[in-house]
Design an enzyme around this catalytic site. Structure first.
Site, PDB file in Angstrom:
ATOM      1  N   ASN A 179       1.438 -25.113  38.158  1.00  0.00           N
ATOM      2  CA  ASN A 179       2.280 -26.301  37.920  1.00  0.00           C
ATOM      3  C   ASN A 179       3.285 -26.035  36.800  1.00  0.00           C
ATOM      4  OD1 ASN A 179       0.377 -27.366  39.628  1.00  0.00           O
ATOM      5  ND2 ASN A 179      -0.805 -28.313  37.988  1.00  0.00           N
ATOM      6  N   ASP A 180       2.763 -25.494  35.700  1.00  0.00           N
ATOM      7  CA  ASP A 180       3.666 -25.196  34.591  1.00  0.00           C
ATOM      8  C   ASP A 180       4.451 -23.925  34.843  1.00  0.00           C
ATOM      9  OD1 ASP A 180       3.571 -27.280  32.690  1.00  0.00           O
ATOM     10  OD2 ASP A 180       1.490 -26.737  32.272  1.00  0.00           O
TER      11      ASP A 180
ATOM     12  N   ARG B  71     -11.184 -26.177  29.524  1.00  0.00           N
ATOM     13  CA  ARG B  71      -9.902 -25.798  28.932  1.00  0.00           C
ATOM     14  C   ARG B  71      -9.710 -26.578  27.644  1.00  0.00           C
ATOM     15  NH1 ARG B  71      -4.341 -27.013  31.937  1.00  0.00           N
ATOM     16  NH2 ARG B  71      -4.843 -29.126  31.283  1.00  0.00           N
TER      17      ARG B  71
ATOM     18  N   CYS C 144      -5.579 -22.392  39.354  1.00  0.00           N
ATOM     19  CA  CYS C 144      -6.096 -23.746  39.151  1.00  0.00           C
ATOM     20  C   CYS C 144      -4.979 -24.779  39.173  1.00  0.00           C
ATOM     21  CB  CYS C 144      -6.912 -23.850  37.860  1.00  0.00           C
ATOM     22  SG  CYS C 144      -5.935 -23.565  36.383  1.00  0.00           S
TER      23      CYS C 144
ATOM     24  N   ARG D 237       8.668 -31.060  35.215  1.00  0.00           N
ATOM     25  CA  ARG D 237       7.825 -31.469  36.353  1.00  0.00           C
ATOM     26  C   ARG D 237       7.636 -32.973  36.443  1.00  0.00           C
ATOM     27  NH1 ARG D 237       2.035 -28.977  34.248  1.00  0.00           N
ATOM     28  NH2 ARG D 237       1.037 -30.498  35.592  1.00  0.00           N
TER      29      ARG D 237
ATOM     30  N   HIS E  22       1.713 -35.131  35.465  1.00  0.00           N
ATOM     31  CA  HIS E  22       0.271 -35.300  35.285  1.00  0.00           C
ATOM     32  C   HIS E  22      -0.229 -36.604  35.886  1.00  0.00           C
ATOM     33  CE1 HIS E  22       0.769 -31.805  32.665  1.00  0.00           C
ATOM     34  NE2 HIS E  22      -0.439 -31.542  33.108  1.00  0.00           N
TER      35      HIS E  22
ATOM     36  N   GLU F  53       0.701 -19.559  32.589  1.00  0.00           N
ATOM     37  CA  GLU F  53       1.532 -20.676  33.059  1.00  0.00           C
ATOM     38  C   GLU F  53       2.922 -20.676  32.429  1.00  0.00           C
ATOM     39  OE1 GLU F  53      -0.493 -24.378  32.338  1.00  0.00           O
ATOM     40  OE2 GLU F  53      -1.234 -23.740  30.396  1.00  0.00           O
TER      41      GLU F  53
ATOM     42  N   ARG G 194      -9.979 -30.501  32.387  1.00  0.00           N
ATOM     43  CA  ARG G 194      -8.828 -30.818  31.527  1.00  0.00           C
ATOM     44  C   ARG G 194      -9.324 -31.675  30.367  1.00  0.00           C
ATOM     45  NH1 ARG G 194      -5.820 -30.988  36.776  1.00  0.00           N
ATOM     46  NH2 ARG G 194      -3.915 -29.795  36.508  1.00  0.00           N
TER      47      ARG G 194
END
Ligand code: PEP
Ligand code: MG
Length: 596
Positions: A471-472, A345, A519, A482, A201, A448, A308
């Site tokens: 990403n996840d 979100r 996204c 990650r 992140h 995800e 986010r």
């Protein structure tokens, strides 16, 4: 001597500037810039601390009993001498006056410089005096410390008149995502950290700042010295320390080229994203805070595809934003987007996004269990329904001011879907029964976790839309943390298993007539644009800075000619190589057409 350190490229471009070392692992002190009007006060603070330590050492010397070893007096004399020496006092003033560092930062910067000088000394006795300097500086830091909060914080944005002429580049062992966020609009033109993965992140926030960045450059903060000239090559993940004039020239040239390219792309801002064969594509922005909406609009985004919201919850010393504070934040994003949709979100706290400003390094020491598999995102929200419902109420109230979509992170099973939607229904009912204004929202789920992709029909029955959090999805499909640079080489968006889950999600959602977007970082990676278009994706959400380049790619694409691409990649055991061969063949073919 020039030096190169390799890390992971996370944000494109070239930054050239003087290194600012933040939060060195040895001395954890507050780092912030002061304004020019505060310089005198800061020097006074430093002087007061020095006088205090001077008096302290003198009194220690006086109180030494007569039978104590003579070395003790000698040691205190050495400390007094170091304290009064210009190498410490004058040079520390320099960091305050010239660079506008706060006193603590100035002292730790000078300690870094002196430490290296001592390390290079031939004479062992003199080399060992380094420990004495450290002790003296520690005393000074303690004497300066009038603040309860002793944690390192990144430099705040200086007052405009405090702006340094010299470009500055941040070098740190690690930075938490929340601290990274404070660099928005700051003086730094690039940054490097020792740890972190490409899609941690912290890296994602760095990308959103649109400054060249490299993470996972393991030894960077040890090898770089305060004020060294450095180049950050965000395209190839390289840090060059003390570059030669030829290398500097080359990188300055590349900087100019990149800025021309940026200007060229910026002209696409008002062009709708339509492929050559007339397919309309929606390009949305990922944001962290409502203030990011202006960058989104500036880049030509047609809405926010991912707000986010967890960044509103971070760095608050344990207190969470109440309903009104959240409502104001969501409403200000909705108003700023001027009628364009805003996808909010719900909080995704946990794993490498802790509530407080912990870095990955600190998390590693704190947690023996794996936080990425623990109480994170929707699990965290569902664990405290009252807190969750505060957020839902705030979002629904903001929806009275413009189009809002509500998105839930990390759902994995029917029970969670039911619990989530039950909370939403409860909140709607409460608001219905009160005089509070609220609006309708479309409701979506992030896909995800592989389990979610594999039971997609269940999700499609319960939600209006789905959004792929690549990403996840990569992290959980490949079992690769990650945020961990030691396994970063295995974090592979091209893995056939990842591509397969993405492809089936897009196809099934489209077949069911439900909205589907991407996204995660893949949406802003132009290597994937054609493949995603070919799969039928028509909504991409990314950092505003990435939007123009993706738009250009879309404007040049013809989905008819991309038809065979998904099958080609699905059948290959090395999809990345297959795409490369396919692109080369196409370039070849179009060159032949031109010649003919
Ligand atoms: C993702 O996982 O792809 C995503 C968009 O969410 P985040 O990066 O915030 O976890
Ligand atoms: Mg995610």
């Amino acid at each position: 001597m020039s030096l190169q350190v390799f890390g992971l490229p996370v944000s494109r471009g070239v930054a050239i500037g003087r290194a600012v070392l933040v939060a060195s692992s040895r001395v954890d002190v507050a780092h912030y810039f002061i304004s020019p009007s505060e310089i005198h006060a800061e020097l006074r603070r430093l002087r007061r601390a020095r006088d205090l330590v001077d008096a302290e050492l003198e009194s220690l010397k006086r109180d030494i009993p007569g039978d104590a070893p003579t070395e003790l007096v000698a040691l205190l004399d050495v400390h007094l001498m170091l304290l009064r020496d210009d190498a410490l006092a004058e040079a520390t003033r320099h960091w305050i006056v010239e660079r506008h560092y706060n006193a603590e930062w100035a002292l730790s910067a000078q300690l870094e410089v002196l430490g290296r000088q001592f390390d290079e000394m031939e004479d062992e006795y003199l080399r060992e005096r380094k420990a004495d300097v450290e002790q003296v500086v520690e005393r000074l830091l303690r004497a300066l410390d009038t603040r309860a909060d002793h944690r390192p914080v990144p430099p705040a944005v200086p007052a405009s008149d405090g702006q340094s002429e010299t470009p500055l580049v941040l070098v740190a062992s690690d930075i938490s995502p929340a601290d990274m966020l404070q660099f928005k609009g700051s003086v730094f033109t690039g940054f490097v950290t020792d740890v972190g993965g490409r899609n941690s992140h912290t890296a994602i926030v760095a990308r959103s700042l649109d400054i060249p960045a490299v993470v996972g450059a393991r030894e960077a903060s040890r090898l770089v010295r305060q004020d060294d000239w450095v180049i950050i090559d965000g395209d190839s993940g390289l840090l060059i320390v003390d570059p030669s004039p030829i290398v500097l020239d080359e990188y300055r040239f590349r900087q100019r080229e990149a800025s021309l390219e940026r200007e060229r792309l910026a002209r696409l801002r008002h062009r709708p994203a339509v492929t050559l064969d007339g397919q309309r594509v929606e390009l949305l922005a990922n944001i962290e805070l409502p203030g990011d909406c202006s960058a989104a609009l500036q880049a030509g985004a047609e809405g926010v595809g991912l707000f986010r919201s967890e960044f509103l919850f971070m760095n608050r010393d344990g207190s969470l934003p109440d309903e009104d504070e959240q409502f104001e934040a969501y409403r200000s994003a909705v108003l700023a987007m001027e009628g364009l949709p805003v996808t909010i979100r719900t909080v995704d706290i946990g794993a490498d996004k802790p509530l407080d400003r912990m870095t990955v390094n600190e998390l590693r020491h704190e947690h023996t269990l794996n936080p990425a598999l623990g109480l994170r995102a929707i699990r965290w929200s569902l664990a405290d329904p009252a807190m969750f419902e505060v957020q839902l109420r705030a979002v629904l109230r903001a929806a009275a001011f413009g189009p809002v979509k509500l998105l839930f992170p990390m759902l994995s099973c029917l029970e969670e879907i039911r619990a989530t939607l039950a909370s939403l229904a409860r909140v709607r009912q409460q608001l219905d029964g009160s005089a509070t204004a609220f609006g309708a929202v479309e409701v979506g789920a992030m896909i995800e976790i592989p389990a979610a992709a594999l039971i997609l029909p269940t999700f499609l029955r319960h939600f209006d839309f789905v959004s792929l959090g690549t990403n996840d999805l990569i992290q959980y499909t490949l079992a690769i943390d990650r945020a961990d640079e030691s396994v970063a080489h295995l974090y592979d968006p091209w893995h056939p298993a990842v591509l397969s889950l993405i492809a089936q999600t897009i196809r099934q959602a489209r077949a069911a007539g439900k909205g589907v977007s991407v996204c995660g970082e893949m949406a802003g990676d132009s290597d994937f644009t054609e493949w995603l278009l070919a799969l039928g994706l028509r909504t991409f959400s990314m950092h505003p800075a990435q939007l123009p380049a993706i738009k250009q790619r879309i404007l040049r694409a013809d989905t008819h000619r991309l038809r065979t691409l998904p099958e080609l990649l699905a059948e290959s055991e090395d999809p990345r190589a297959a795409l490369r061969r396919w692109s080369m063949a196409r370039q070849h073919a179009s060159a032949e057409i031109k010649v003919a």
